[in-house]
Write a protein that holds these residues in place. Sequence first.
Motif, PDB file in Angstrom:
ATOM      1  N   VAL A  34       0.836  -1.308  -0.106  1.00 42.97           N
ATOM      2  CA  VAL A  34       0.074  -0.103  -0.134  1.00 42.97           C
ATOM      3  C   VAL A  34       0.931   1.211   0.027  1.00 42.97           C
ATOM      4  N   ALA A  35       2.028   1.389   0.757  1.00 41.34           N
ATOM      5  CA  ALA A  35       2.592   2.493   1.035  1.00 41.34           C
ATOM      6  C   ALA A  35       3.613   2.888  -0.174  1.00 41.34           C
ATOM      7  N   HIS A  36       4.258   1.728  -0.883  1.00 37.18           N
ATOM      8  CA  HIS A  36       5.102   1.716  -1.820  1.00 37.18           C
ATOM      9  C   HIS A  36       4.957   1.273  -3.435  1.00 37.18           C
ATOM     10  N   LEU A  37       3.998   0.404  -3.375  1.00 36.47           N
ATOM     11  CA  LEU A  37       3.793  -0.381  -4.458  1.00 36.47           C
ATOM     12  C   LEU A  37       2.449  -0.003  -5.357  1.00 36.47           C
ATOM     13  N   ILE A  96      -6.131  -1.199  -3.464  1.00 35.16           N
ATOM     14  CA  ILE A  96      -7.454  -1.812  -2.958  1.00 35.16           C
ATOM     15  C   ILE A  96      -7.021  -2.910  -1.816  1.00 35.16           C
ATOM     16  N   GLU A  97      -7.541  -2.666  -0.707  1.00 32.16           N
ATOM     17  CA  GLU A  97      -7.162  -3.372   0.560  1.00 32.16           C
ATOM     18  C   GLU A  97      -8.649  -4.321   0.942  1.00 32.16           C
ATOM     19  N   ASN A  98      -8.168  -5.714   0.795  1.00 31.31           N
ATOM     20  CA  ASN A  98      -9.116  -6.725   0.892  1.00 31.31           C
ATOM     21  C   ASN A  98      -9.447  -7.042   2.369  1.00 31.31           C
ATOM     22  N   PRO A 135     -13.770 -10.567  -0.028  1.00 32.72           N
ATOM     23  CA  PRO A 135     -15.054 -10.320  -0.935  1.00 32.72           C
ATOM     24  C   PRO A 135     -15.153  -9.040  -1.053  1.00 32.72           C
ATOM     25  N   PHE A 136     -14.721  -8.392  -0.247  1.00 32.19           N
ATOM     26  CA  PHE A 136     -14.752  -6.604  -0.249  1.00 32.19           C
ATOM     27  C   PHE A 136     -13.278  -5.928  -0.519  1.00 32.19           C
ATOM     28  N   GLY A 137     -13.265  -5.191  -1.421  1.00 31.63           N
ATOM     29  CA  GLY A 137     -11.963  -4.295  -1.708  1.00 31.63           C
ATOM     30  C   GLY A 137     -12.392  -2.796  -1.382  1.00 31.63           C
ATOM     31  N   TRP A 138     -11.461  -2.386  -0.206  1.00 36.65           N
ATOM     32  CA  TRP A 138     -11.590  -0.989   0.241  1.00 36.65           C
ATOM     33  C   TRP A 138     -10.797  -0.132  -0.736  1.00 36.65           C
ATOM     34  N   THR A 139     -11.410   0.663  -1.495  1.00 38.38           N
ATOM     35  CA  THR A 139     -10.589   1.555  -2.485  1.00 38.38           C
ATOM     36  C   THR A 139      -9.862   2.534  -1.781  1.00 38.38           C
TER      37      THR A 139
END
Length: 147
Positions: free
Chosen positions: A15-18, A22-24, A98-102
């Motif tokens: 999340v920080a660098h790549l 989306i956080e599942n 099942p849920f992707g936090w954008t």
Amino acid sequence: TMRALTLWQPWAHAVAHLGKRIENRPWKPWPAVIGTRVAIHAAAKVDAVGEAAVEGWVRRHTGLALPPAASLPRGAIVATARVTGVVTESASPWFMGPFGWTLDEVIALPMPVACRGAQGLWTVPADALAQVIEQERGVAAQKETTR
């Protein structure tokens, strides 16, 4: 106040660098969370087998390389991001459901902020929050001077 999500490494690094945007999660974010900034916390616990599997997954699905696992911060807030919504499907290689936090407006902190994490969405302690906000301001100021 600021809420936080604890992620296993190397997901927090992604999340920080790549560019992982989306956080599942197995649950949807609360409606009040949409549009707010959250801290991205790297779990303190090490899962060497899981990390090796994730490293291979990241390389296969994104073509990106991860730094050595031993160099990744643990038990610390490593970034902040704005939660923009939730999806149940996406073409992003980072989506598993099942849920992707954008996420957007990700700010990688120059120095990880040591802090105990928790499961679910938790509140960042005041002392850690002060350090996070100070670093966010420093990153924003640096971006302004390079424009």
